[in-house]
Design an enzyme around this catalytic site. Structure first.
Site, PDB file in Angstrom:
ATOM      1  N   TYR A  66      -1.686  -1.415  10.224  1.00 47.19           N
ATOM      2  CA  TYR A  66      -1.857  -1.525   8.771  1.00 47.19           C
ATOM      3  C   TYR A  66      -0.638  -0.997   8.020  1.00 47.19           C
ATOM      4  O   TYR A  66      -0.038  -1.705   7.198  1.00 47.19           O
ATOM      5  CB  TYR A  66      -3.117  -0.786   8.328  1.00 47.19           C
ATOM      6  CG  TYR A  66      -3.439  -1.007   6.868  1.00 47.19           C
ATOM      7  CD1 TYR A  66      -4.064  -2.181   6.461  1.00 47.19           C
ATOM      8  CD2 TYR A  66      -3.107  -0.067   5.902  1.00 47.19           C
ATOM      9  CE1 TYR A  66      -4.357  -2.403   5.129  1.00 47.19           C
ATOM     10  CE2 TYR A  66      -3.394  -0.278   4.571  1.00 47.19           C
ATOM     11  CZ  TYR A  66      -4.018  -1.446   4.186  1.00 47.19           C
ATOM     12  OH  TYR A  66      -4.289  -1.681   2.856  1.00 47.19           O
ATOM     13  N   SER A  84       0.843  -1.199   0.000  1.00 47.28           N
ATOM     14  CA  SER A  84       0.000   0.000   0.000  1.00 47.28           C
ATOM     15  C   SER A  84       0.871   1.239   0.000  1.00 47.28           C
ATOM     16  O   SER A  84       2.016   1.217   0.493  1.00 47.28           O
ATOM     17  CB  SER A  84      -0.887   0.011   1.251  1.00 47.28           C
ATOM     18  OG  SER A  84      -1.582   1.240   1.380  1.00 47.28           O
TER      19      SER A  84
END
Length: 268
Positions: free
Chosen positions: A155, A141
């Protein structure tokens, strides 16, 4: 007769994972789909078999189970299936701050986002190297390139791990004909934000910041074929990464703290 390449896709029931299945099937790949939601994968398999006449195997597994990667690999071996492309896509977010969730929630997250993709890569790489060809895409990401925000605490950290892991694997295996790439999308239209309960916040972001899953996957496939160790799809996302890298750490952290309130659940 030369066999078709076989792609193993985790988190294949929706979003980016399902789009990888569609695009790789269109390229003539046989598929192994794995995720928890068997009915969705079976429906996708029916669609893609009809459209592209490829073989598709559905193997439901919950990668939060530490035994799942080994059991998945054993299921492949029992069927005589050799993985040519591994798409480590399975993932999700845990809303709230670090101490707002119990340890089992965090342990499951780390298993799915970090341990399982690492183990699956370890299990498929020997065969890829022996055959002299293979592709591994670890879906990371843009969050792995910028300061970690408050909320959804693990995350960004897990995605930063996948980026560094992919870089090392790329260097270790490129001479053997195996390309490894970390695909680092920014905001992507999918169910991700519905699951994390942040859809209302995300819908307030301007449209130019978003990419479709189809565009993310198209660019990701091209990137791993080129041998890019890390690839960020979208000009806006690449610009964000460059700007953050040029900032003093204190300023970057301040901006992260300010902006994260717009799209993260930071409640204890």
């Amino acid at each position: 007769m030369t066999r078709r390449p076989l792609s193993l896709i985790t988190g294949a029931s929706s979003g980016i994972g399902a789009e990888f299945a569609r695009q790789l099937a269109a390229l003539g790949h046989d598929l192994v789909l794995t995720a928890r939601r068997a009915e969705r994968m079976e429906a996708l398999a029916v669609e893609l078999r009809a459209a592209h006449a490829v073989d598709i195997t559905v193997l439901p597994f919950d990668l939060a189970d530490p035994a799942a990667p080994q059991r998945l690999f054993e299921a492949l071996e029992q069927r005589g299936l050799q993985v040519d492309w591994l798409i480590n896509n399975a993932g999700y977010g845990v809303p709230g701050t670090f101490v707002a969730n119990d340890w089992n929630t965090h342990a499951d997250f780390l298993q799915v986002l970090m341990t399982a993709p690492t183990e699956l890569a370890w299990r498929v790489l020997p065969g890829m190297r022996e055959r002299g060809h293979g592709r591994i895409i670890n879906v990371a990401s843009l969050a792995g390139h910028v300061p970690g925000p408050a909320g959804h605490t693990l995350y960004a950290a897990s995605k930063a791990y996948l980026i560094k892991f992919s870089q090392s694997l790329c260097l270790e295996n490129q001479a053997a004909g195996v390309h490894v790439s970390a695909l680092c999308p920014g905001f992507t239209w999918s169910e991700f934000h519905d699951v994390t309960g942040t859809r209302d916040k995300m819908d307030k972001l301007p449209g130019f910041m978003w990419l479709t899953a189809g565009e993310v996957v198209r660019q990701g496939i091209a990137a791993v074929e080129r041998g890019d160790a890390v690839y960020i799809p979208g000009r806006v996302n690449r610009t964000i990464k460059r700007v953050v890298q040029l900032m003093p750490d204190r300023l970057a952290m301040w901006l992260s703290a300010r902006e994260s309130k717009r799209y993260r659940n930071t409640q204890v």
